[in-house]
Design an enzyme around this catalytic site. Structure first.
Site, PDB file in Angstrom:
ATOM      1  N   LYS A 228      33.387  77.858  82.775  1.00 61.44           N
ATOM      2  CA  LYS A 228      34.853  77.950  83.342  1.00 61.44           C
ATOM      3  C   LYS A 228      34.517  77.302  84.693  1.00 61.44           C
ATOM      4  O   LYS A 228      33.427  77.469  85.436  1.00 61.44           O
ATOM      5  CB  LYS A 228      35.181  79.242  83.449  1.00 61.44           C
ATOM      6  CG  LYS A 228      34.488  80.455  83.954  1.00 61.44           C
ATOM      7  CD  LYS A 228      34.739  80.593  85.724  1.00 61.44           C
ATOM      8  CE  LYS A 228      33.734  81.619  86.082  1.00 61.44           C
ATOM      9  NZ  LYS A 228      33.538  81.375  87.614  1.00 61.44           N
TER      10      LYS A 228
ATOM     11  N   PRO B 285      25.222  75.939  83.552  1.00 60.93           N
ATOM     12  CA  PRO B 285      24.220  76.117  84.412  1.00 60.93           C
ATOM     13  C   PRO B 285      23.693  77.832  84.573  1.00 60.93           C
ATOM     14  O   PRO B 285      24.732  78.583  84.542  1.00 60.93           O
ATOM     15  CB  PRO B 285      24.699  75.769  85.870  1.00 60.93           C
ATOM     16  CG  PRO B 285      25.658  74.741  85.345  1.00 60.93           C
ATOM     17  CD  PRO B 285      26.117  74.964  84.153  1.00 60.93           C
ATOM     18  N   VAL B 286      22.607  78.054  84.755  1.00 60.14           N
ATOM     19  CA  VAL B 286      22.238  79.555  84.896  1.00 60.14           C
ATOM     20  C   VAL B 286      22.519  80.091  86.543  1.00 60.14           C
ATOM     21  O   VAL B 286      22.050  79.364  87.310  1.00 60.14           O
ATOM     22  CB  VAL B 286      20.760  79.716  84.356  1.00 60.14           C
ATOM     23  CG1 VAL B 286      20.344  81.192  84.777  1.00 60.14           C
ATOM     24  CG2 VAL B 286      20.556  79.312  83.076  1.00 60.14           C
TER      25      VAL B 286
ATOM     26  N   MET C 221      29.792  79.491  86.997  1.00 55.61           N
ATOM     27  CA  MET C 221      30.137  79.070  85.804  1.00 55.61           C
ATOM     28  C   MET C 221      30.413  79.787  84.783  1.00 55.61           C
ATOM     29  O   MET C 221      31.011  79.530  83.645  1.00 55.61           O
ATOM     30  CB  MET C 221      29.918  77.535  85.510  1.00 55.61           C
ATOM     31  CG  MET C 221      29.993  76.614  86.471  1.00 55.61           C
ATOM     32  SD  MET C 221      29.463  74.877  86.272  1.00 55.61           S
ATOM     33  CE  MET C 221      31.011  74.328  85.400  1.00 55.61           C
ATOM     34  N   ALA C 222      30.071  81.001  84.665  1.00 54.34           N
ATOM     35  CA  ALA C 222      30.057  82.304  83.607  1.00 54.34           C
ATOM     36  C   ALA C 222      29.201  81.832  82.618  1.00 54.34           C
ATOM     37  O   ALA C 222      29.661  82.355  81.426  1.00 54.34           O
ATOM     38  CB  ALA C 222      31.493  82.480  83.441  1.00 54.34           C
TER      39      ALA C 222
ATOM     40  N   GLY D  96      26.376  83.426  81.381  1.00 52.04           N
ATOM     41  CA  GLY D  96      26.094  84.529  80.904  1.00 52.04           C
ATOM     42  C   GLY D  96      27.283  85.277  80.282  1.00 52.04           C
ATOM     43  O   GLY D  96      27.074  85.941  79.082  1.00 52.04           O
ATOM     44  N   SER D  97      28.443  85.218  80.896  1.00 49.96           N
ATOM     45  CA  SER D  97      29.526  85.815  80.075  1.00 49.96           C
ATOM     46  C   SER D  97      29.729  85.018  78.890  1.00 49.96           C
ATOM     47  O   SER D  97      30.543  85.491  77.879  1.00 49.96           O
ATOM     48  CB  SER D  97      30.688  85.626  81.134  1.00 49.96           C
ATOM     49  OG  SER D  97      30.514  86.630  82.370  1.00 49.96           O
TER      50      SER D  97
ATOM     51  N   ASP E 241      34.602  88.283  83.469  1.00 45.29           N
ATOM     52  CA  ASP E 241      34.739  87.129  83.076  1.00 45.29           C
ATOM     53  C   ASP E 241      34.368  86.817  81.633  1.00 45.29           C
ATOM     54  O   ASP E 241      34.796  85.590  80.864  1.00 45.29           O
ATOM     55  CB  ASP E 241      33.742  85.988  83.603  1.00 45.29           C
ATOM     56  CG  ASP E 241      33.706  85.850  85.279  1.00 45.29           C
ATOM     57  OD1 ASP E 241      35.047  86.003  85.488  1.00 45.29           O
ATOM     58  OD2 ASP E 241      32.943  85.279  86.053  1.00 45.29           O
TER      59      ASP E 241
END
Length: 298
Positions: free
Chosen positions: A10, A96-97, A101-102, A104-105, A138
């Site tokens: 996102k 990207p970690v 940009m969420a 992990g979510s 998120d």
């Protein structure tokens, strides 16, 4: 058998942040746009209990224990339906970690939908969204995708109409930023002044509905950007390089440190991408467009 779910990144085209609440969170007016950078989460039955594996860029930075949001999602769904979470969760990273940009979510939402399909739980969309809310602010949007206004902590979603495709360039920084640290810095920078209630910009919502990139460029904003720049001053050089390359708008994505550049069209996005890649101000550069769908079984 196994189930694979594709789930998008996102960008926050508006992130209005209120003052810290007594519970430590902040009220937000958070306008999300899902863009075409994706992770994939593949869920397979496991005889060895719950396991998490990961491949792709920066995979070494992804936790492989039960703190991973994908693992937490599997455990939450299993707990709700009274079963064991005996699965292997394999994450193929492209978002990207620690980049704002969420990613992990997205992995949490992807694992939730994949486990639901694998186990045949038949959970309703409302039940899945309730679990997403428990996992993080998120995560619900990663399930829904498209475009949405998030209020409360960002978890209360109102889906938005978008009248066209918006083209973006994303510059990945050479290190990550902690979202809690950025919010703490926001609080420090806001100390002693009144922080207005967060409200979505009507001009921005109208620009999305019309699919007008120039109108959207005039309305994008991110209240966390000063805090991100305070903690990571080098991001200002990346933003300047994008402006010089012709971006209609430049902003830090969410809590950062990924920076986002709105382009007039796909051709302009490629030119901005090339210029940023040559600027020496970032690690890697990607182009993507949106909106795109949320978590989807593939």
């Amino acid at each position: 058998m196994s189930v694979t779910v594709r789930v998008p990144a996102k960008v926050n085209v508006q992130l209005a942040v209120g003052a810290a609440r007594p519970d430590g969170f902040h009220d937000l007016a958070n306008v999300f746009l899902a863009v075409g950078l994706h992770d994939e989460v593949t869920v397979t039955p496991s005889a060895d209990g719950l396991r998490v594996t990961c491949e792709g860029p920066d995979a070494a930075e992804v936790p492989l224990d039960r703190t991973n949001l994908a693992a937490r999602a599997a455990l939450a769904l299993a707990g709700r339906y009274g079963r064991d979470a005996d699965v292997r969760l394999h994450i193929t990273k492209d978002i990207p970690v620690a980049g704002g940009m969420a990613g992990g979510s997205a992995d949490g939402a992807g694992a939730l939908l994949a486990c639901d399909a694998l186990w045949g739980t038949g959970a309703s969309r409302r039940e899945l969204l309730d679990i997403c809310v428990e996992l993080g602010s998120d995560v619900p949007f990663a399930l829904v995708g498209g475009a949405a206004l998030g209020t409360g902590r960002g978890e209360k979603l109102t889906e938005l109409e978008v009248g066209g495709t918006f083209h973006w360039v994303f510059a990945m920084a050479r290190r990550g930023l902690s979202t809690p640290a950025v919010f703490r810095e926001f609080d420090r920078l806001s100390e002693g002044r009144d922080v207005p209630e967060p409200v979505a910009s009507q001009d921005l919502l109208d620009a999305l509905a019309k699919g007008d990139p120039e109108a959207l460029a005039a309305a994008v904003s991110n209240d966390l950007q000063p805090a991100a720049l305070s903690l990571f001053p080098e991001l200002a050089d990346t933003l300047a390089a994008g402006r010089a390359a012709g971006a209609l708008a430049t902003l830090v994505s969410g809590s950062g440190p990924t920076t986002a550049f709105l382009a007039r069209d796909a051709e302009s996005a490629e030119a901005i991408s090339d210029a940023l890649g040559d600027s020496g101000t970032c690690r890697t550069v990607r182009t993507a467009s949106g909106p795109v769908p949320g978590a989807t079984v593939v």
